[in-house]
Design an enzyme around this catalytic site. Structure first.
Site, short mmCIF file in Angstrom:
data_model
loop_
_atom_site.label_atom_id
_atom_site.label_comp_id
_atom_site.label_asym_id
_atom_site.label_seq_id
_atom_site.Cartn_x
_atom_site.Cartn_y
_atom_site.Cartn_z
N CYS A 168 -33.12 -10.04 16.47
CA CYS A 168 -34.18 -10.10 15.16
C CYS A 168 -33.31 -9.97 13.74
O CYS A 168 -32.98 -8.54 13.89
CB CYS A 168 -35.47 -9.50 14.58
SG CYS A 168 -36.45 -9.21 13.82
N HIS B 5 -34.78 -22.03 18.99
CA HIS B 5 -35.27 -22.31 17.86
C HIS B 5 -35.29 -23.83 17.61
O HIS B 5 -34.56 -24.42 18.48
CB HIS B 5 -34.05 -21.98 16.48
CG HIS B 5 -34.44 -20.79 16.39
ND1 HIS B 5 -35.37 -20.36 15.05
CD2 HIS B 5 -33.68 -19.79 16.48
CE1 HIS B 5 -35.36 -18.53 15.10
NE2 HIS B 5 -34.13 -17.92 15.73
N GLU C 275 -43.45 -18.17 14.62
CA GLU C 275 -42.58 -17.35 15.81
C GLU C 275 -43.76 -17.53 16.57
O GLU C 275 -44.58 -17.03 16.97
CB GLU C 275 -42.05 -15.95 14.99
CG GLU C 275 -40.86 -15.75 13.92
CD GLU C 275 -40.37 -14.97 14.40
OE1 GLU C 275 -39.86 -14.48 15.13
OE2 GLU C 275 -39.87 -14.07 13.45
N CYS D 179 -37.88 -15.07 9.03
CA CYS D 179 -36.83 -15.39 9.96
C CYS D 179 -35.24 -15.11 9.78
O CYS D 179 -35.10 -16.36 9.99
CB CYS D 179 -37.52 -16.25 11.01
SG CYS D 179 -37.00 -15.89 12.51
N GLY E 147 -33.85 -17.86 12.75
CA GLY E 147 -34.39 -18.46 12.00
C GLY E 147 -33.51 -19.33 10.81
O GLY E 147 -33.26 -20.86 10.88
#
Length: 294
Positions: free
Chosen positions: A73, A170, A219, A228, A231
């Site tokens: 993350c 992703h 997510e 994100c 992301g």
């Protein structure tokens, strides 16, 4: 069980942080699901634990709101850096952080004794389908069509996009207007698409100008989040691959629902993520003993 916590966010991507450097938290996935509920818990996108590490300065474990453990993350990494510095667990403004997707190096910007923002070397993107993982006849999946069906399996809709792993999978797809999307309907169809055996985070991207994009994100395990980090990195990489926005080696402005991030897809293939890390509040919560496995 009483748990002391700190709630923080990076561009609106909010997590509950717990100091586990002196002891592990039992059954953290269940705890994450309990505390993440925005009606009956603290309210967050998940739970992040700050732990000791044998290979880095600290170790980060992150759990989604559905109790599943995630590998990485980017917004969480920056907030962990703020946590350990602001609370005096380190006096270094550059630390290493062990994650399930490798060791990340974080540089902090300190203002008036507190970390205001941080810069993270997120490593290099992965494009090979089997490593993302993605089930596909293609070796890589760049600007290819992903087919979705409506709720009745009658209407087929194709979303061209690019599959990338930034430590987690992703799918980046470009749209005309992110605000016009029904994310609650679209997001789960991507997350649980059979081509992604471990699920996928999906970024819907709108190009604003030559160096600015706006995106919304669904997510896996958490639903819509207001930002994100991984992301945003995947978005910058996709833009670099397709040549439709930004320039490799220079920062791309990535606007999320909760704030703005800067992402540089470097000429050395490393992706650098820059953005804020903010304290929301601190407190304690009693988690019922009957939901925690002893």
């Amino acid at each position: 069980m009483k748990i002391e916590f700190t709630k923080m966010h990076g561009a609106g991507n909010d997590y509950v942080y717990v100091d586990c450097t002196k002891g592990e938290l039992p059954d953290p996935g269940v705890v994450s699901k309990y505390i993440s509920h925005r009606r009956f818990g603290i309210g967050s996108d998940g739970l992040i634990l700050i732990c000791k590490s044998d290979v880095a300065d600290f170790k980060m474990r992150m759990f989604n709101a559905d109790a599943s453990e995630g590998k990485m993350c980017g917004n969480g990494v920056r907030c962990v850096a703020k946590f350990v510095y602001d609370k005096g667990l380190t006096d270094k403004t550059e630390i290493t952080l062990e994650t399930l997707s490798g060791i990340k190096r974080v540089e902090m910007t300190v203002v008036d004794g507190k970390v205001k923002e941080a810069k993270v070397d997120m490593g290099t993107p992965v494009f090979k389908c089997t490593d993302i993982p993605m089930i596909s006849d293609h070796f890589t999946f760049v600007d290819q069509g992903l087919v979705l069906s409506d709720n009745y399996g009658e209407k087929k809709v194709v979303y061209n996009g690019t599959a990338i792993s930034m430590g987690n999978p992703h799918y980046v797809t470009f749209v005309n207007d992110v605000d016009a999307l029904n994310l609650e309907e679209l997001g789960p169809q991507f997350e649980h698409h059979p081509l992604f055996p471990e699920g996928v985070n999906t970024e819907f991207v709108q190009i604003i100008d030559n160096n600015t994009v706006k995106f919304c994100v669904w997510e896996r395990g958490s639903g819509e989040t207001w930002a994100c980090g991984t992301g945003a990195c995947a978005v910058a990489v996709a833009c670099g691959l397709l040549g439709n926005c930004g320039k490799k080696g220079e920062p791309l402005t990535v606007i999320a629902k909760g704030g703005t991030l800067k992402v540089t897809y470097g000429n050395d293939e490393h992706v650098i993520l820059e953005g804020p890390a903010e304290l929301v509040f601190e407190g304690s919560i009693d988690v019922p003993d009957d939901i925690i496995k002893k």
